[in-house]
Design a protein around this motif. Structure first.
Motif, PDB file in Angstrom:
ATOM      1  N   GLU A  10     -79.821  97.601  39.250  1.00 38.28           N
ATOM      2  CA  GLU A  10     -81.130  96.957  39.438  1.00 38.28           C
ATOM      3  C   GLU A  10     -82.222  97.722  38.693  1.00 38.28           C
ATOM      4  OE1 GLU A  10     -81.685  93.910  40.576  1.00 38.28           O
ATOM      5  OE2 GLU A  10     -79.491  93.932  40.618  1.00 38.28           O
ATOM      6  N   HIS A  11     -82.115  99.043  38.698  1.00 37.00           N
ATOM      7  CA  HIS A  11     -83.073  99.873  37.969  1.00 37.00           C
ATOM      8  C   HIS A  11     -82.996  99.577  36.471  1.00 37.00           C
ATOM      9  CE1 HIS A  11     -85.666 103.295  37.236  1.00 37.00           C
ATOM     10  NE2 HIS A  11     -84.785 103.762  36.362  1.00 37.00           N
ATOM     11  N   ILE A  12     -81.790  99.466  35.938  1.00 37.72           N
ATOM     12  CA  ILE A  12     -81.590  99.143  34.524  1.00 37.72           C
ATOM     13  C   ILE A  12     -82.167  97.766  34.207  1.00 37.72           C
ATOM     14  CG2 ILE A  12     -79.830  98.594  32.793  1.00 37.72           C
ATOM     15  CD1 ILE A  12     -78.092 100.814  34.210  1.00 37.72           C
ATOM     16  N   ARG A  13     -81.853  96.778  35.033  1.00 36.16           N
ATOM     17  CA  ARG A  13     -82.327  95.405  34.786  1.00 36.16           C
ATOM     18  C   ARG A  13     -83.851  95.291  34.819  1.00 36.16           C
ATOM     19  NH1 ARG A  13     -77.247  93.631  37.263  1.00 36.16           N
ATOM     20  NH2 ARG A  13     -76.244  92.340  35.666  1.00 36.16           N
ATOM     21  N   ALA A  14     -84.518  96.203  35.514  1.00 35.52           N
ATOM     22  CA  ALA A  14     -85.976  96.156  35.653  1.00 35.52           C
ATOM     23  C   ALA A  14     -86.708  96.882  34.523  1.00 35.52           C
ATOM     24  CB  ALA A  14     -86.382  96.751  36.999  1.00 35.52           C
ATOM     25  N   ASP A  15     -86.004  97.317  33.502  1.00 38.47           N
ATOM     26  CA  ASP A  15     -86.624  98.073  32.406  1.00 38.47           C
ATOM     27  C   ASP A  15     -87.776  97.281  31.792  1.00 38.47           C
ATOM     28  OD1 ASP A  15     -86.802  98.666  29.334  1.00 38.47           O
ATOM     29  OD2 ASP A  15     -85.894 100.448  30.236  1.00 38.47           O
ATOM     30  N   PRO A  16     -89.002  97.815  31.847  1.00 41.59           N
ATOM     31  CA  PRO A  16     -90.160  97.060  31.368  1.00 41.59           C
ATOM     32  C   PRO A  16     -90.167  96.838  29.858  1.00 41.59           C
ATOM     33  CG  PRO A  16     -90.830  99.263  32.056  1.00 41.59           C
ATOM     34  CD  PRO A  16     -89.389  99.107  32.436  1.00 41.59           C
ATOM     35  N   PHE A  17     -89.680  97.805  29.074  1.00 39.40           N
ATOM     36  CA  PHE A  17     -89.651  97.641  27.621  1.00 39.40           C
ATOM     37  C   PHE A  17     -88.726  96.494  27.230  1.00 39.40           C
ATOM     38  CE2 PHE A  17     -87.871  98.807  23.411  1.00 39.40           C
ATOM     39  CZ  PHE A  17     -89.033  98.698  22.665  1.00 39.40           C
ATOM     40  N   CYS A  18     -87.543  96.460  27.837  1.00 35.71           N
ATOM     41  CA  CYS A  18     -86.594  95.374  27.550  1.00 35.71           C
ATOM     42  C   CYS A  18     -87.191  94.034  27.952  1.00 35.71           C
ATOM     43  CB  CYS A  18     -85.269  95.616  28.258  1.00 35.71           C
ATOM     44  SG  CYS A  18     -84.343  96.999  27.545  1.00 35.71           S
ATOM     45  N   ILE A  23     -85.136  91.136  26.206  1.00 41.50           N
ATOM     46  CA  ILE A  23     -83.739  91.548  26.320  1.00 41.50           C
ATOM     47  C   ILE A  23     -83.274  91.322  27.754  1.00 41.50           C
ATOM     48  CG2 ILE A  23     -82.159  93.533  26.263  1.00 41.50           C
ATOM     49  CD1 ILE A  23     -83.972  94.664  23.993  1.00 41.50           C
ATOM     50  N   ASP A  24     -82.140  90.636  27.894  1.00 40.50           N
ATOM     51  CA  ASP A  24     -81.552  90.361  29.202  1.00 40.50           C
ATOM     52  C   ASP A  24     -80.261  91.155  29.339  1.00 40.50           C
ATOM     53  OD1 ASP A  24     -81.256  88.877  31.709  1.00 40.50           O
ATOM     54  OD2 ASP A  24     -79.569  87.906  30.696  1.00 40.50           O
ATOM     55  N   PHE A  25     -80.031  91.710  30.527  1.00 42.36           N
ATOM     56  CA  PHE A  25     -78.792  92.424  30.820  1.00 42.36           C
ATOM     57  C   PHE A  25     -77.810  91.428  31.435  1.00 42.36           C
ATOM     58  CE2 PHE A  25     -82.019  95.674  30.590  1.00 42.36           C
ATOM     59  CZ  PHE A  25     -81.375  96.690  29.898  1.00 42.36           C
ATOM     60  N   ALA A  26     -76.924  90.888  30.615  1.00 39.92           N
ATOM     61  CA  ALA A  26     -75.981  89.868  31.066  1.00 39.92           C
ATOM     62  C   ALA A  26     -74.870  90.469  31.920  1.00 39.92           C
ATOM     63  CB  ALA A  26     -75.392  89.133  29.863  1.00 39.92           C
ATOM     64  N   THR A  27     -74.345  91.627  31.503  1.00 40.22           N
ATOM     65  CA  THR A  27     -73.242  92.286  32.213  1.00 40.22           C
ATOM     66  C   THR A  27     -73.509  93.780  32.235  1.00 40.22           C
ATOM     67  OG1 THR A  27     -71.677  90.632  31.389  1.00 40.22           O
ATOM     68  CG2 THR A  27     -70.743  92.672  32.280  1.00 40.22           C
ATOM     69  N   ILE A  28     -73.373  94.385  33.398  1.00 39.92           N
ATOM     70  CA  ILE A  28     -73.492  95.839  33.519  1.00 39.92           C
ATOM     71  C   ILE A  28     -72.344  96.326  34.393  1.00 39.92           C
ATOM     72  CG2 ILE A  28     -74.889  97.787  34.293  1.00 39.92           C
ATOM     73  CD1 ILE A  28     -77.368  96.006  34.052  1.00 39.92           C
ATOM     74  N   GLU A  29     -71.447  97.095  33.782  1.00 43.37           N
ATOM     75  CA  GLU A  29     -70.332  97.706  34.492  1.00 43.37           C
ATOM     76  C   GLU A  29     -70.182  99.128  33.975  1.00 43.37           C
ATOM     77  OE1 GLU A  29     -66.891  95.348  33.657  1.00 43.37           O
ATOM     78  OE2 GLU A  29     -67.799  93.518  34.454  1.00 43.37           O
ATOM     79  N   PRO A  30     -69.656 100.040  34.780  1.00 42.69           N
ATOM     80  CA  PRO A  30     -69.424 101.384  34.249  1.00 42.69           C
ATOM     81  C   PRO A  30     -68.545 101.331  32.995  1.00 42.69           C
ATOM     82  CG  PRO A  30     -69.244 101.407  36.623  1.00 42.69           C
ATOM     83  CD  PRO A  30     -69.334  99.954  36.207  1.00 42.69           C
ATOM     84  N   GLY A  31     -69.082 101.828  31.892  1.00 46.96           N
ATOM     85  CA  GLY A  31     -68.340 101.860  30.634  1.00 46.96           C
ATOM     86  C   GLY A  31     -68.458 100.613  29.781  1.00 46.96           C
ATOM     87  N   TYR A  32     -69.139  99.573  30.270  1.00 41.48           N
ATOM     88  CA  TYR A  32     -69.227  98.312  29.524  1.00 41.48           C
ATOM     89  C   TYR A  32     -70.520  97.584  29.890  1.00 41.48           C
ATOM     90  CZ  TYR A  32     -68.191  93.608  27.883  1.00 41.48           C
ATOM     91  OH  TYR A  32     -68.243  92.395  27.245  1.00 41.48           O
ATOM     92  N   ALA A  33     -71.172  97.026  28.883  1.00 42.42           N
ATOM     93  CA  ALA A  33     -72.366  96.217  29.156  1.00 42.42           C
ATOM     94  C   ALA A  33     -72.589  95.224  28.024  1.00 42.42           C
ATOM     95  CB  ALA A  33     -73.595  97.107  29.314  1.00 42.42           C
ATOM     96  N   GLU A  34     -73.268  94.140  28.367  1.00 41.84           N
ATOM     97  CA  GLU A  34     -73.692  93.151  27.375  1.00 41.84           C
ATOM     98  C   GLU A  34     -75.168  92.869  27.592  1.00 41.84           C
ATOM     99  OE1 GLU A  34     -71.476  89.524  27.495  1.00 41.84           O
ATOM    100  OE2 GLU A  34     -69.586  90.514  27.010  1.00 41.84           O
ATOM    101  N   ALA A  64     -77.117 102.147  26.882  1.00 41.71           N
ATOM    102  CA  ALA A  64     -77.680 102.826  28.055  1.00 41.71           C
ATOM    103  C   ALA A  64     -77.131 102.226  29.345  1.00 41.71           C
ATOM    104  CB  ALA A  64     -79.203 102.732  28.030  1.00 41.71           C
ATOM    105  N   ALA A  65     -77.033 100.913  29.399  1.00 42.03           N
ATOM    106  CA  ALA A  65     -76.507 100.259  30.603  1.00 42.03           C
ATOM    107  C   ALA A  65     -75.044 100.621  30.833  1.00 42.03           C
ATOM    108  CB  ALA A  65     -76.680  98.747  30.497  1.00 42.03           C
ATOM    109  N   ALA A  66     -74.244 100.630  29.765  1.00 43.30           N
ATOM    110  CA  ALA A  66     -72.823 100.959  29.902  1.00 43.30           C
ATOM    111  C   ALA A  66     -72.620 102.386  30.373  1.00 43.30           C
ATOM    112  CB  ALA A  66     -72.099 100.748  28.569  1.00 43.30           C
TER     113      ALA A  66
END
Length: 132
Positions: A10-18, A23-34, A64-66
């Protein structure tokens, strides 16, 4: 999934610059992100093509998300970007990040940025340092 992992995502998804860039965080998993971005007139350069800094930001956000989806803090210490093709208003880009190497404090992440049709736009590699 732990509360720490949920809070990190949730902290990653709330990034104000993105958010400012779209920029949308479609997938966030440890080691992988889209991450995704639909190119608008607001982010093109004077040649009418997507600005390279925005491509870099899209790839950096995915990396960064991954690397931080597990709740740990990782900072980038080295990057390399290869721009392969241009993008224009109306194109939707997808940046796919995967950790390809990991040790106790360092990791290496590769990001591929593509248009929806599979045209590669950029390759991005980042070395990250995990802060205890």
């Amino acid at each position: 999934m732990t509360d720490d992992v949920d809070a990190a995502r949730e902290h990653i998804r709330a990034d104000p610059f993105c958010g400012t860039l779209g920029i949308d965080f479609a997938t966030i998993e440890p080691g992988y992100a889209e991450t995704t971005l639909t190119v608008t007139e607001d982010v093109v350069n004077f040649n009418g093509k997507l600005h390279g800094a925005v491509i870099f930001a899209l790839a950096d956000a995915a990396a960064a998300a991954a690397t931080q989806a597990d709740g740990q803090t990782v900072v980038g210490i080295e990057t390399n970007t290869s721009f392969l093709s241009a993008a224009e208003p109306g194109d939707t880009l997808i940046a796919t990040a995967r950790i390809i190497h990991e040790s106790s404090q360092l990791n290496g992440t590769r990001v591929v940025v593509e248009k929806e049709d599979g045209t590669q736009i950029a390759m991005f590699r980042v070395r990250g340092y995990r802060i205890e």
